[in-house]
Design a protein around this motif. Structure first.
Motif, PDB file in Angstrom:
ATOM      1  N   VAL A  35      -4.939  -2.475   4.313  1.00  0.00           N
ATOM      2  CA  VAL A  35      -3.719  -3.295   4.308  1.00  0.00           C
ATOM      3  C   VAL A  35      -3.190  -3.432   2.893  1.00  0.00           C
ATOM      4  O   VAL A  35      -1.978  -3.311   2.656  1.00  0.00           O
ATOM      5  CB  VAL A  35      -3.991  -4.679   4.946  1.00  0.00           C
ATOM      6  CG1 VAL A  35      -2.835  -5.639   4.706  1.00  0.00           C
ATOM      7  CG2 VAL A  35      -4.269  -4.533   6.440  1.00  0.00           C
ATOM      8  N   HIS A  36      -4.078  -3.654   1.929  1.00  0.00           N
ATOM      9  CA  HIS A  36      -3.660  -3.773   0.531  1.00  0.00           C
ATOM     10  C   HIS A  36      -2.969  -2.496   0.053  1.00  0.00           C
ATOM     11  O   HIS A  36      -1.911  -2.547  -0.591  1.00  0.00           O
ATOM     12  CB  HIS A  36      -4.867  -4.089  -0.352  1.00  0.00           C
ATOM     13  CG  HIS A  36      -4.536  -4.134  -1.804  1.00  0.00           C
ATOM     14  ND1 HIS A  36      -3.848  -5.183  -2.385  1.00  0.00           N
ATOM     15  CD2 HIS A  36      -4.769  -3.248  -2.799  1.00  0.00           C
ATOM     16  CE1 HIS A  36      -3.673  -4.930  -3.664  1.00  0.00           C
ATOM     17  NE2 HIS A  36      -4.234  -3.767  -3.945  1.00  0.00           N
ATOM     18  N   GLN A  37      -3.554  -1.338   0.363  1.00  0.00           N
ATOM     19  CA  GLN A  37      -2.949  -0.064  -0.042  1.00  0.00           C
ATOM     20  C   GLN A  37      -1.595   0.142   0.628  1.00  0.00           C
ATOM     21  O   GLN A  37      -0.650   0.632   0.007  1.00  0.00           O
ATOM     22  CB  GLN A  37      -3.894   1.093   0.276  1.00  0.00           C
ATOM     23  CG  GLN A  37      -5.086   1.157  -0.631  1.00  0.00           C
ATOM     24  CD  GLN A  37      -6.031   2.308  -0.277  1.00  0.00           C
ATOM     25  OE1 GLN A  37      -5.716   3.159   0.541  1.00  0.00           O
ATOM     26  NE2 GLN A  37      -7.195   2.313  -0.903  1.00  0.00           N
ATOM     27  N   PHE A  38      -1.494  -0.236   1.894  1.00  0.00           N
ATOM     28  CA  PHE A  38      -0.227  -0.102   2.610  1.00  0.00           C
ATOM     29  C   PHE A  38       0.848  -0.979   1.972  1.00  0.00           C
ATOM     30  O   PHE A  38       1.977  -0.532   1.730  1.00  0.00           O
ATOM     31  CB  PHE A  38      -0.412  -0.478   4.082  1.00  0.00           C
ATOM     32  CG  PHE A  38       0.850  -0.417   4.886  1.00  0.00           C
ATOM     33  CD1 PHE A  38       1.378   0.796   5.289  1.00  0.00           C
ATOM     34  CD2 PHE A  38       1.522  -1.579   5.226  1.00  0.00           C
ATOM     35  CE1 PHE A  38       2.542   0.861   6.024  1.00  0.00           C
ATOM     36  CE2 PHE A  38       2.702  -1.527   5.960  1.00  0.00           C
ATOM     37  CZ  PHE A  38       3.211  -0.305   6.359  1.00  0.00           C
ATOM     38  N   ILE A  39       0.492  -2.223   1.682  1.00  0.00           N
ATOM     39  CA  ILE A  39       1.454  -3.136   1.057  1.00  0.00           C
ATOM     40  C   ILE A  39       1.873  -2.609  -0.314  1.00  0.00           C
ATOM     41  O   ILE A  39       3.056  -2.631  -0.654  1.00  0.00           O
ATOM     42  CB  ILE A  39       0.867  -4.557   0.957  1.00  0.00           C
ATOM     43  CG1 ILE A  39       0.785  -5.177   2.359  1.00  0.00           C
ATOM     44  CG2 ILE A  39       1.689  -5.439   0.025  1.00  0.00           C
ATOM     45  CD1 ILE A  39       0.013  -6.483   2.414  1.00  0.00           C
ATOM     46  N   SER A  40       0.927  -2.117  -1.094  1.00  0.00           N
ATOM     47  CA  SER A  40       1.245  -1.569  -2.418  1.00  0.00           C
ATOM     48  C   SER A  40       2.194  -0.390  -2.309  1.00  0.00           C
ATOM     49  O   SER A  40       3.157  -0.281  -3.068  1.00  0.00           O
ATOM     50  CB  SER A  40      -0.030  -1.130  -3.136  1.00  0.00           C
ATOM     51  OG  SER A  40      -0.850  -2.226  -3.402  1.00  0.00           O
ATOM     52  N   ARG A  41       1.926   0.501  -1.355  1.00  0.00           N
ATOM     53  CA  ARG A  41       2.782   1.676  -1.174  1.00  0.00           C
ATOM     54  C   ARG A  41       4.183   1.266  -0.728  1.00  0.00           C
ATOM     55  O   ARG A  41       5.178   1.766  -1.232  1.00  0.00           O
ATOM     56  CB  ARG A  41       2.163   2.635  -0.164  1.00  0.00           C
ATOM     57  CG  ARG A  41       2.936   3.957  -0.085  1.00  0.00           C
ATOM     58  CD  ARG A  41       2.304   4.947   0.859  1.00  0.00           C
ATOM     59  NE  ARG A  41       2.629   4.537   2.222  1.00  0.00           N
ATOM     60  CZ  ARG A  41       1.778   4.504   3.236  1.00  0.00           C
ATOM     61  NH1 ARG A  41       0.531   4.832   3.068  1.00  0.00           N
ATOM     62  NH2 ARG A  41       2.171   4.138   4.421  1.00  0.00           N
ATOM     63  N   MET A  42       4.262   0.327   0.204  1.00  0.00           N
ATOM     64  CA  MET A  42       5.566  -0.105   0.701  1.00  0.00           C
ATOM     65  C   MET A  42       6.345  -0.837  -0.390  1.00  0.00           C
ATOM     66  O   MET A  42       7.559  -0.693  -0.496  1.00  0.00           O
ATOM     67  CB  MET A  42       5.400  -0.996   1.929  1.00  0.00           C
ATOM     68  CG  MET A  42       4.839  -0.258   3.135  1.00  0.00           C
ATOM     69  SD  MET A  42       5.756   1.244   3.594  1.00  0.00           S
ATOM     70  CE  MET A  42       7.278   0.545   4.172  1.00  0.00           C
ATOM     71  N   THR A  43       5.655  -1.615  -1.213  1.00  0.00           N
ATOM     72  CA  THR A  43       6.312  -2.310  -2.310  1.00  0.00           C
ATOM     73  C   THR A  43       6.855  -1.307  -3.316  1.00  0.00           C
ATOM     74  O   THR A  43       7.973  -1.453  -3.797  1.00  0.00           O
ATOM     75  CB  THR A  43       5.326  -3.284  -2.986  1.00  0.00           C
ATOM     76  OG1 THR A  43       4.832  -4.191  -2.005  1.00  0.00           O
ATOM     77  CG2 THR A  43       5.984  -4.071  -4.089  1.00  0.00           C
ATOM     78  N   ALA A  44       6.070  -0.284  -3.625  1.00  0.00           N
ATOM     79  CA  ALA A  44       6.523   0.754  -4.562  1.00  0.00           C
ATOM     80  C   ALA A  44       7.719   1.510  -3.987  1.00  0.00           C
ATOM     81  O   ALA A  44       8.673   1.805  -4.702  1.00  0.00           O
ATOM     82  CB  ALA A  44       5.384   1.718  -4.877  1.00  0.00           C
TER      83      ALA A  44
END
Length: 86
Positions: A35-44
């Motif tokens: 979930v953290h990686q997904f949020i980071s990718r979507m934020t970027a």
């Protein structure tokens, strides 16, 4: 804190089980990391989207000084600041 229930297909479930066995991490840790990686990718991606939308924001504006004028002002400011420390 949000508690969520998810349904994984057989392949997803097996892969995550393999990851937990290989890394020694718990299922919860693996899912939190995902979930953290997904949020980071979507934020970027959102940041990139916003930057692309802002591209050309000042195009065709005639009420702004040109770059050389701005740069000259910055150079003068830096010189004044350095002189005040002497």
């Amino acid at each position: 804190m949000l508690t969520a229930q998810i349904t994984l297909n057989d392949n997803e479930s097996q892969v995550i089980q393999d990851i937990t066995e290989h890394t020694g991490k718990s299922l919860e840790d693996i899912l939190h990391e995902a979930v953290h990686q997904f949020i980071s990718r979507m934020t970027a991606q959102n940041r990139l989207f916003l930057l692309r939308q802002a591209r050309g924001l000042w195009k065709d504006r005639d009420d702004l000084p040109d770059f050389q004028t701005l740069r000259h002002g910055w150079d003068r400011f830096e010189g004044n600041r350095e002189m005040s420390h002497v």
